[in-house]
Design a protein around this motif. Structure first.
Motif, short mmCIF file in Angstrom:
data_model
loop_
_atom_site.label_atom_id
_atom_site.label_comp_id
_atom_site.label_asym_id
_atom_site.label_seq_id
_atom_site.Cartn_x
_atom_site.Cartn_y
_atom_site.Cartn_z
N ALA A 111 0.89 -1.19 -0.16
CA ALA A 111 -0.28 -0.02 0.13
C ALA A 111 0.84 1.32 0.03
N ASP A 112 0.51 2.14 -0.96
CA ASP A 112 1.16 3.40 -0.86
C ASP A 112 0.85 4.48 0.42
N PRO A 113 1.55 4.83 0.90
CA PRO A 113 1.51 5.55 2.40
C PRO A 113 0.58 6.89 2.10
N LEU A 114 0.77 7.43 0.77
CA LEU A 114 -0.01 8.76 0.59
C LEU A 114 -1.08 8.49 -0.60
N PRO A 115 -2.21 9.12 -0.22
CA PRO A 115 -3.17 9.10 -1.49
C PRO A 115 -2.70 9.74 -2.65
N ARG A 116 -3.07 9.20 -3.70
CA ARG A 116 -2.98 9.83 -5.17
C ARG A 116 -2.76 11.26 -5.07
N ASN A 117 -3.58 11.99 -4.73
CA ASN A 117 -3.84 13.26 -4.94
C ASN A 117 -2.75 14.18 -3.82
N ALA A 118 -1.98 13.38 -2.95
CA ALA A 118 -1.25 13.97 -2.04
C ALA A 118 0.39 13.33 -2.58
N ARG A 119 0.55 12.74 -3.45
CA ARG A 119 1.84 12.24 -3.80
C ARG A 119 2.45 13.32 -4.60
N PRO A 120 3.61 13.73 -4.37
CA PRO A 120 4.30 14.62 -5.38
C PRO A 120 4.68 13.84 -6.81
N PRO A 121 4.67 14.70 -7.85
CA PRO A 121 4.98 14.02 -9.07
C PRO A 121 6.66 14.01 -8.87
N VAL A 122 7.02 12.93 -9.99
CA VAL A 122 8.35 13.04 -10.17
C VAL A 122 8.87 14.28 -10.80
N ALA A 123 10.00 14.92 -10.34
CA ALA A 123 10.50 16.15 -10.68
C ALA A 123 10.90 16.02 -12.22
N GLN A 124 10.41 16.95 -13.06
CA GLN A 124 10.91 16.75 -14.48
C GLN A 124 10.91 18.23 -15.25
N ALA A 125 10.77 19.19 -14.39
CA ALA A 125 10.53 20.70 -15.02
C ALA A 125 11.30 21.68 -14.05
N ALA A 126 11.68 22.63 -14.62
CA ALA A 126 12.33 23.77 -13.74
C ALA A 126 11.37 24.99 -14.22
N LEU A 127 10.90 25.85 -13.09
CA LEU A 127 10.13 27.03 -13.68
C LEU A 127 10.80 28.23 -13.12
N GLY A 128 10.90 29.19 -14.11
CA GLY A 128 11.57 30.35 -13.85
C GLY A 128 10.73 31.61 -14.37
N VAL A 129 11.27 32.85 -14.23
CA VAL A 129 10.65 33.86 -14.84
C VAL A 129 11.91 34.93 -15.28
N GLY A 130 11.75 35.41 -16.20
CA GLY A 130 12.52 36.41 -16.99
C GLY A 130 11.69 37.87 -16.82
N VAL A 131 12.37 38.78 -16.22
CA VAL A 131 11.77 40.10 -16.22
C VAL A 131 12.31 41.04 -17.11
N ILE A 132 11.35 41.45 -18.00
CA ILE A 132 11.85 42.80 -18.88
C ILE A 132 11.65 43.88 -17.98
N VAL A 133 12.64 44.68 -17.50
CA VAL A 133 12.35 45.98 -16.79
C VAL A 133 12.71 47.11 -18.16
N ARG A 134 11.65 47.73 -18.21
CA ARG A 134 11.79 48.75 -19.07
C ARG A 134 11.63 50.39 -18.38
#
Length: 166
Positions: free
Chosen positions: A6-29
């Motif tokens: 049995a998985d100790p965490l319910p499906r909605n509480a399990r974190p996904p396998v990391a496969q992405a990096a999220l960033g932001v680029g800021v254009i300052v005008r």
């Protein structure tokens, strides 16, 4: 039915396998239409920006935080416009760069992370340097597709709503 342990965490509480990096680029005008670029110690020019904090930080809030941390400039989250999402893949990792824009009347950026950035410079969009950091080049090209900016291909999704969510 699954008959393994049995998985100790319910499906909605399990974190996904990391496969992405999220960033932001800021254009300052600024009022003249120039954009702020930093000279990275690695040799490229880049926009202020960085990773979005995974502790429930919005993209606009990340833009404000990164701008303050990297340049000392203070802007309000309501003054940040997130206008596009760019997606490419580097070394098998999905890289998602959010493109943000903020306009300031005038500002004097400071070098607050001298181990990373040696100087900040206001640059006319038609005089951008050739040695741009790839995600910054992608963000600038999304903002001004008319400019001759060399960058790796990226999937682009325009963001048309002004709402940022909770």
């Amino acid at each position: 039915m699954h008959s393994g342990p049995a998985d100790p965490l319910p499906r909605n509480a399990r974190p996904p396998v990391a496969q992405a990096a999220l960033g932001v680029g800021v254009i300052v005008r600024d009022a003249r239409g120039h954009v702020l670029l930093g000279r990275h110690r690695g040799g490229t020019w880049e926009l202020p920006g960085g990773k979005v904090d995974p502790t429930h930080e919005s993209v606009a809030a990340a833009a404000v935080r990164e701008l303050r941390e990297e340049t000392g400039l203070q802007v309000d989250v309501d003054d940040v416009t997130v206008f596009a999402m760019l997606h490419d893949v580097v070394a098998g990792i999905n890289r998602v760069s959010m493109a943000a824009l903020v306009t300031v009347e005038s500002a004097e950026p400071r070098v607050t992370e001298p181990h990373l950035i040696s100087t900040w410079r206001w640059t006319a969009p038609d005089a951008l340097p050739k040695d741009l950091f790839d995600p910054s080049a992608q963000v600038l090209a999304a903002w001004r597709p008319d400019l001759p900016i060399t960058h790796p291909p990226a999937h682009r999704l325009d963001i048309t709503t002004g709402t940022t969510g909770a």
